[in-house]
Design a protein around this motif. Structure first.
Motif, mmCIF file in Angstrom:
data_model
loop_
_atom_site.group_PDB
_atom_site.id
_atom_site.type_symbol
_atom_site.label_atom_id
_atom_site.label_comp_id
_atom_site.label_asym_id
_atom_site.label_seq_id
_atom_site.Cartn_x
_atom_site.Cartn_y
_atom_site.Cartn_z
ATOM 1 N N VAL A 50 1.016 -1.188 -0.306
ATOM 2 C CA VAL A 50 -0.086 0.021 0.403
ATOM 3 C C VAL A 50 0.889 1.442 -0.029
ATOM 4 O O VAL A 50 0.857 2.102 -0.900
ATOM 5 N N ALA A 51 1.621 0.972 0.627
ATOM 6 C CA ALA A 51 2.162 2.797 1.085
ATOM 7 C C ALA A 51 3.708 2.446 -0.225
ATOM 8 O O ALA A 51 3.673 3.852 -1.315
ATOM 9 N N ALA A 52 4.251 1.710 -1.106
ATOM 10 C CA ALA A 52 4.881 1.636 -2.031
ATOM 11 C C ALA A 52 4.031 2.196 -3.241
ATOM 12 O O ALA A 52 4.661 3.197 -4.006
ATOM 13 N N SER A 53 2.692 1.689 -3.518
ATOM 14 C CA SER A 53 1.772 2.261 -4.588
ATOM 15 C C SER A 53 2.156 3.478 -4.143
ATOM 16 O O SER A 53 1.321 4.182 -4.944
ATOM 17 N N ALA A 72 -3.876 8.190 1.457
ATOM 18 C CA ALA A 72 -3.069 7.377 2.921
ATOM 19 C C ALA A 72 -4.125 7.042 4.321
ATOM 20 O O ALA A 72 -4.402 6.254 4.244
ATOM 21 N N ASP A 73 -4.762 8.106 3.847
ATOM 22 C CA ASP A 73 -5.583 8.063 5.501
ATOM 23 C C ASP A 73 -6.976 6.743 5.318
ATOM 24 O O ASP A 73 -6.610 6.488 5.938
ATOM 25 N N HIS A 113 1.835 12.046 5.067
ATOM 26 C CA HIS A 113 2.562 10.622 5.168
ATOM 27 C C HIS A 113 3.510 10.563 5.140
ATOM 28 O O HIS A 113 4.014 11.025 3.949
ATOM 29 N N LEU A 114 4.676 9.903 5.253
ATOM 30 C CA LEU A 114 5.938 8.508 4.917
ATOM 31 C C LEU A 114 5.703 8.375 3.158
ATOM 32 O O LEU A 114 6.578 8.477 2.812
ATOM 33 N N SER A 115 4.799 7.481 2.768
ATOM 34 C CA SER A 115 4.521 7.764 1.354
ATOM 35 C C SER A 115 4.741 9.055 1.349
ATOM 36 O O SER A 115 5.052 8.237 -0.524
ATOM 37 N N THR A 116 3.844 9.499 0.921
ATOM 38 C CA THR A 116 3.800 10.878 0.621
ATOM 39 C C THR A 116 5.377 11.710 0.080
ATOM 40 O O THR A 116 5.547 12.158 -0.882
ATOM 41 N N VAL A 117 6.356 11.838 1.517
ATOM 42 C CA VAL A 117 7.263 12.618 1.016
ATOM 43 C C VAL A 117 8.151 11.392 0.359
ATOM 44 O O VAL A 117 8.935 12.167 -0.483
ATOM 45 N N PHE A 118 7.971 10.142 0.590
ATOM 46 C CA PHE A 118 8.981 9.164 -0.315
ATOM 47 C C PHE A 118 8.539 9.451 -1.984
ATOM 48 O O PHE A 118 9.597 10.321 -2.267
ATOM 49 N N VAL A 127 14.647 9.262 -9.334
ATOM 50 C CA VAL A 127 15.168 8.530 -9.803
ATOM 51 C C VAL A 127 13.325 7.763 -10.576
ATOM 52 O O VAL A 127 12.459 8.032 -10.150
ATOM 53 N N SER A 128 13.367 5.868 -10.929
ATOM 54 C CA SER A 128 12.126 5.892 -11.909
ATOM 55 C C SER A 128 10.836 5.822 -10.392
ATOM 56 O O SER A 128 11.316 5.055 -9.055
ATOM 57 N N ALA A 129 9.998 5.291 -10.449
ATOM 58 C CA ALA A 129 8.518 5.333 -10.069
ATOM 59 C C ALA A 129 8.946 3.842 -8.692
ATOM 60 O O ALA A 129 8.823 3.212 -7.499
ATOM 61 N N GLN A 130 9.247 2.728 -9.874
ATOM 62 C CA GLN A 130 9.681 1.365 -9.611
ATOM 63 C C GLN A 130 11.169 1.172 -8.406
ATOM 64 O O GLN A 130 11.035 0.447 -7.026
ATOM 65 N N GLU A 131 11.758 1.992 -8.591
ATOM 66 C CA GLU A 131 12.811 1.972 -7.750
ATOM 67 C C GLU A 131 12.406 2.905 -6.494
ATOM 68 O O GLU A 131 13.093 2.007 -5.783
ATOM 69 N N ILE A 132 11.911 3.991 -6.902
ATOM 70 C CA ILE A 132 11.260 4.164 -5.047
ATOM 71 C C ILE A 132 10.666 3.587 -4.334
ATOM 72 O O ILE A 132 10.387 3.372 -3.261
ATOM 73 N N ALA A 133 9.320 2.881 -5.031
ATOM 74 C CA ALA A 133 8.807 2.069 -4.263
ATOM 75 C C ALA A 133 9.472 0.887 -4.050
ATOM 76 O O ALA A 133 8.903 0.059 -2.936
#
Length: 206
Positions: A50-53, A72-73, A113-118, A127-133
């Motif tokens: 979930v966070a990675a997506s 995220a909420d 949220h951490l996922s938003t900042v990442f 970096v690519s979306a898959q890399e940050i995921a």
């Protein structure tokens, strides 16, 4: 850049969060390396995905910061888990402001949220979306694994091997994260998150 973001020494406060492991240990659900690995597999496939997506969607520009926060909420039913995510997000945001001062970090607010900042960090660093995921999934794994090792006094080598065995699952989860927003939750992790603040003298913030 990816190695630095995935490093457990990254100063975002992750070392004080156990990802529910402290409560799982206290409840007798996690007792040894085998049960740690089972817990980590479950965490990767749910919270990690979930966070990675969400991070991937922000990195790709498919979600605005405001929308990502709402999503995220909605995907984090436990208030305690939302608090933990925002605490770590604040830590990453503090670091990101120093690394990429040219970015408009004010749009993230004070406690994103951490996922938003990442996701925003992924776009800022190129970096690519898959890399940050992949970074998000990996940190979801290692934070909980390190906490389990400390709480149960397990052999660090055994925990390291456990994370190696989960590497393929992490890669698969990161790949799945870029295909669309994941919409699932884990009732067990929600319960553990809500129990944790009520424990006497917890060692971890979550």
């Amino acid at each position: 850049m990816l190695f630095a973001l995935a490093d457990s020494r990254l100063p975002i406060g992750g070392h004080v969060h156990s990802g529910g492991v402290e409560e799982a240990v206290a409840s007798g659900l996690v007792r040894d390396v085998r049960s740690v690995e089972l817990y980590l597999r479950r965490r990767i496939r749910t919270s990690g995905l979930v966070a990675a997506s969400l991070a991937a969607a922000v990195c790709l520009g498919e979600l605005s910061v405001e929308r990502a926060e709402l999503e995220a909420d909605a995907r984090t039913p436990a208030p305690a888990a939302r608090t933990a995510s925002r605490a770590q997000g604040r830590g990453l945001l503090r670091l990101a402001k120093q690394l990429w001062p040219q970015e408009d970090w004010a749009r993230l607010g004070a406690r994103p949220h951490l996922s938003t900042v990442f996701g925003v960090v992924g776009a800022a660093s190129g970096v690519s979306a898959q890399e940050i995921a992949g970074v998000v999934v990996y940190t979801t794994l290692t934070g909980a694994a390190t906490a389990a090792q400390r709480l149960l006094a397990l052999d660090p080598a055994a925990i390291a091997m456990c994370t190696v065995r989960l590497a393929e699952l992490c890669d698969q989860t990161a790949a799945a994260a870029v295909t669309g927003l994941a919409a699932l939750s884990d009732p067990l992790q929600d319960v553990l998150a809500e129990r944790h603040p009520h424990r006497d003298m917890p060692l971890f913030a979550s």
